[in-house]
Design an enzyme around this catalytic site. Structure first.
Site, PDB file in Angstrom:
ATOM      1  N   ASP A  76      56.080  32.498   2.684  1.00 27.98           N
ATOM      2  CA  ASP A  76      57.524  33.101   3.292  1.00 27.98           C
ATOM      3  C   ASP A  76      57.710  31.456   3.866  1.00 27.98           C
ATOM      4  O   ASP A  76      57.899  31.511   5.348  1.00 27.98           O
ATOM      5  CB  ASP A  76      57.773  33.925   4.048  1.00 27.98           C
ATOM      6  CG  ASP A  76      58.756  34.723   4.230  1.00 27.98           C
ATOM      7  OD1 ASP A  76      59.352  34.389   3.509  1.00 27.98           O
ATOM      8  OD2 ASP A  76      59.602  34.386   5.097  1.00 27.98           O
ATOM      9  N   TYR A 125      63.500  26.356   9.730  1.00 26.52           N
ATOM     10  CA  TYR A 125      61.989  26.082  10.361  1.00 26.52           C
ATOM     11  C   TYR A 125      60.936  25.082   9.730  1.00 26.52           C
ATOM     12  O   TYR A 125      60.107  24.813  10.524  1.00 26.52           O
ATOM     13  CB  TYR A 125      60.185  27.504   9.241  1.00 26.52           C
ATOM     14  CG  TYR A 125      61.405  28.935   8.419  1.00 26.52           C
ATOM     15  CD1 TYR A 125      62.096  29.283  10.014  1.00 26.52           C
ATOM     16  CD2 TYR A 125      60.470  30.013   8.476  1.00 26.52           C
ATOM     17  CE1 TYR A 125      62.252  30.736   9.294  1.00 26.52           C
ATOM     18  CE2 TYR A 125      60.235  31.058   7.895  1.00 26.52           C
ATOM     19  CZ  TYR A 125      61.686  31.954   8.723  1.00 26.52           C
ATOM     20  OH  TYR A 125      62.558  33.029   8.693  1.00 26.52           O
ATOM     21  N   LYS A 146      64.515  30.241   1.925  1.00 26.60           N
ATOM     22  CA  LYS A 146      66.144  30.843   2.615  1.00 26.60           C
ATOM     23  C   LYS A 146      67.173  29.383   2.624  1.00 26.60           C
ATOM     24  O   LYS A 146      66.755  28.582   3.125  1.00 26.60           O
ATOM     25  CB  LYS A 146      66.140  31.488   3.669  1.00 26.60           C
ATOM     26  CG  LYS A 146      64.650  32.364   3.681  1.00 26.60           C
ATOM     27  CD  LYS A 146      64.261  32.848   4.639  1.00 26.60           C
ATOM     28  CE  LYS A 146      62.898  33.969   4.965  1.00 26.60           C
ATOM     29  NZ  LYS A 146      62.213  33.150   5.695  1.00 26.60           N
ATOM     30  N   HIS A 153      69.544  33.591   4.267  1.00 27.60           N
ATOM     31  CA  HIS A 153      69.314  34.269   5.131  1.00 27.60           C
ATOM     32  C   HIS A 153      69.641  35.618   6.077  1.00 27.60           C
ATOM     33  O   HIS A 153      69.107  35.844   6.803  1.00 27.60           O
ATOM     34  CB  HIS A 153      68.530  33.015   6.208  1.00 27.60           C
ATOM     35  CG  HIS A 153      67.136  33.061   7.559  1.00 27.60           C
ATOM     36  ND1 HIS A 153      66.704  31.517   7.066  1.00 27.60           N
ATOM     37  CD2 HIS A 153      66.444  33.881   7.788  1.00 27.60           C
ATOM     38  CE1 HIS A 153      65.716  31.923   8.191  1.00 27.60           C
ATOM     39  NE2 HIS A 153      65.860  33.146   8.374  1.00 27.60           N
TER      40      HIS A 153
HETATM   41  P1  NAD Z   1      55.145  38.406  13.442  1.00 34.30           P
HETATM   42  O1  NAD Z   1      55.956  39.422  14.233  1.00 34.30           O
HETATM   43  O2  NAD Z   1      54.286  37.554  12.660  1.00 34.30           O
HETATM   44  O3  NAD Z   1      54.429  37.242  14.796  1.00 34.30           O
HETATM   45  C1  NAD Z   1      53.251  36.583  14.654  1.00 34.30           C
HETATM   46  C2  NAD Z   1      52.651  36.137  16.487  1.00 34.30           C
HETATM   47  O4  NAD Z   1      51.637  37.332  16.382  1.00 34.30           O
HETATM   48  C3  NAD Z   1      51.794  34.868  16.120  1.00 34.30           C
HETATM   49  O5  NAD Z   1      52.517  33.757  16.246  1.00 34.30           O
HETATM   50  C4  NAD Z   1      50.318  35.548  16.468  1.00 34.30           C
HETATM   51  O6  NAD Z   1      50.869  35.147  17.918  1.00 34.30           O
HETATM   52  C5  NAD Z   1      50.768  36.678  16.287  1.00 34.30           C
HETATM   53  N1  NAD Z   1      49.642  37.074  15.458  1.00 34.30           N
HETATM   54  C6  NAD Z   1      49.501  37.269  14.614  1.00 34.30           C
HETATM   55  N2  NAD Z   1      48.104  37.882  14.034  1.00 34.30           N
HETATM   56  C7  NAD Z   1      47.890  38.035  14.668  1.00 34.30           C
HETATM   57  C8  NAD Z   1      46.091  38.830  14.999  1.00 34.30           C
HETATM   58  N3  NAD Z   1      45.800  39.010  14.175  1.00 34.30           N
HETATM   59  N4  NAD Z   1      45.966  38.887  16.389  1.00 34.30           N
HETATM   60  C9  NAD Z   1      46.203  38.604  17.665  1.00 34.30           C
HETATM   61  N5  NAD Z   1      48.049  37.869  17.659  1.00 34.30           N
HETATM   62  C10 NAD Z   1      48.363  38.085  16.141  1.00 34.30           C
HETATM   63  O7  NAD Z   1      56.332  36.825  14.316  1.00 34.30           O
HETATM   64  P2  NAD Z   1      57.033  36.295  13.137  1.00 34.30           P
HETATM   65  O8  NAD Z   1      56.686  34.944  12.568  1.00 34.30           O
HETATM   66  O9  NAD Z   1      58.493  36.019  13.489  1.00 34.30           O
HETATM   67  O10 NAD Z   1      57.808  36.912  12.327  1.00 34.30           O
HETATM   68  C11 NAD Z   1      57.226  36.807  10.626  1.00 34.30           C
HETATM   69  C12 NAD Z   1      57.425  36.088   9.699  1.00 34.30           C
HETATM   70  O11 NAD Z   1      58.576  36.576   9.045  1.00 34.30           O
HETATM   71  C13 NAD Z   1      58.117  35.130   9.796  1.00 34.30           C
HETATM   72  O12 NAD Z   1      57.079  34.002  10.520  1.00 34.30           O
HETATM   73  C14 NAD Z   1      58.332  34.191   9.305  1.00 34.30           C
HETATM   74  O13 NAD Z   1      58.581  33.661   8.564  1.00 34.30           O
HETATM   75  C15 NAD Z   1      59.573  35.825   8.784  1.00 34.30           C
HETATM   76  N6  NAD Z   1      60.772  36.015   9.152  1.00 34.30           N
HETATM   77  C16 NAD Z   1      61.711  35.770   9.340  1.00 34.30           C
HETATM   78  C17 NAD Z   1      63.297  36.047   9.641  1.00 34.30           C
HETATM   79  C18 NAD Z   1      64.887  36.236   8.657  1.00 34.30           C
HETATM   80  O14 NAD Z   1      65.336  35.582   9.803  1.00 34.30           O
HETATM   81  N7  NAD Z   1      64.444  36.664   7.608  1.00 34.30           N
HETATM   82  C19 NAD Z   1      63.393  36.127  10.894  1.00 34.30           C
HETATM   83  C20 NAD Z   1      62.215  35.696  11.816  1.00 34.30           C
HETATM   84  C21 NAD Z   1      60.819  35.750  11.125  1.00 34.30           C
END
Ligand code: NAD
Length: 277
Positions: free
Chosen positions: A50, A55, A80, A113
């Site tokens: 994704d 990004y 997106k 998005h």
């Molecule tokens: P997330 O909730 O996936 O958290 C990511 C963070 O959690 C990482 O930086 C890491 O520090 C930690 N983490 C991951 N795996 C771990 C583990 N096993 N143990 C300990 N810590 C861990 O946050 P995110 O990146 O905001 O969301 C996931 C994805 O969703 C994004 O990368 C993106 O692709 C998407 N996203 C979309 C929108 C949107 O508006 N459509 C907004 C935000 C994110």
């Protein structure tokens, strides 16, 4: 029981299969960092990535897709259209630019998005055109509340296949999720781990110990059992592997309910009804 075969794929309202677990790459750095993360994910079994034009890492994602020996048809690549590109012609242009950066000739899913006021209907019409021309396998939205969805559906022809929303134990938005279910719109979670803030929760800590799993695995599994597509982000090889080891256990219905009950309508990201970007 083979948990993998029962839980790893969802079927969208147009019949396209989507892997229920993918790798998120928001804040993964363009270049070596994101390319390596995607390679590690593909080696671990992920087939769904994704990204988004905002990004600024589509090139690095595309490099890994080019380098892997996995067939393109077995991958599910999502991007997106960003807010400043919304509108009919500008969305068509943005899609071509994303494909160019990704070095691909189609996407599996293209999302609006955010619901930019006064623009998202025209943006959606551009996505409908891309879909009708066979240039993208599925189209959907992100950050669309009920009123955005209802307005979109009233003013267009295709019901979105996916709505990607902030979703984690502290933000479940059950009414919206049910609305999507009734409309056959697949619900998808962004920030499933609350951007790393989920790990302090005591209930999740003790439950994870009971299953001999990490909190991340527990929460990802909870997403899957709630039939929510989920895309946890990491650039750390061990965590990327860990986050995929969720098809070999099952949460009891009592524990699912305990996690469901953690909802506080609490956001780590912007509110779709009050964003200004
Ligand atoms: P997330 O909730 O996936 O958290 C990511 C963070 O959690 C990482 O930086 C890491 O520090 C930690 N983490 C991951 N795996 C771990 C583990 N096993 N143990 C300990 N810590 C861990 O946050 P995110 O990146 O905001 O969301 C996931 C994805 O969703 C994004 O990368 C993106 O692709 C998407 N996203 C979309 C929108 C949107 O508006 N459509 C907004 C935000 C994110």
């Amino acid at each position: 029981m083979n948990y993998a075969s029962t839980n790893s794929i969802v079927s969208l309202n147009n019949g396209v299969d989507m892997p229920i677990l993918g790798l998120g790459v928001y804040l993964s750095k363009e270049g070596r960092e994101v390319t390596q993360a995607v390679h590690w994910a593909l080696e671990a079994g992920y087939r769904h990535i994704d990204t988004a034009s905002i990004y600024d890492n589509e090139k690095g994602v595309g490099k890994a897709v080019l380098e892997t020996s996995i067939d393109r048809k077995d991958l599910f690549i999502v991007s997106k259209v960003w807010n400043s590109d919304q509108g009919f012609d500008s969305t068509l242009k943005a899609y071509d630019e994303s494909l160019k950066r990704l070095n691909l000739d189609y996407l599996d899913l293209y999302l609006v998005h955010w619901p930019v006021k006064g623009k998202y209907i025209e943006t959606w019409k551009a996505l409908e055109k891309l879909y009708n021309e066979g240039r993208v396998r599925a189209i959907g939205v992100s950050n669309f509340m009920k009123h955005h969805l209802d307005n979109l559906i009233e003013n267009s022809k295709i019901v979105p296949m996916v709505n990607q929303m902030e979703y984690h134990p502290k933000l479940t938005q059950n009414d919206l999720r049910n609305h999507c279910k009734n409309l056959k719109i697949q619900y998808e979670a962004w920030s499933p781990l609350m951007q790393g803030k989920i790990f302090a929760n005591e209930i999740l800590k003790s439950m994870a110990l009971k299953y001999n799993k990490s909190i991340a695995q527990l929460v990802i599994r909870w997403n899957i059992q709630n039939n929510v597509v989920t895309i946890p982000k990491s650039v750390n090889k061990t965590r990327i592997i860990e986050n995929y080891q969720v098809f070999d256990f099952m949460l009891s219905s009592t524990d699912m309910e305990l996690i469901n009950a953690l909802d506080e309508n609490y956001r780590v990201g912007p509110d779709p009804d009050n964003f200004d970007f």
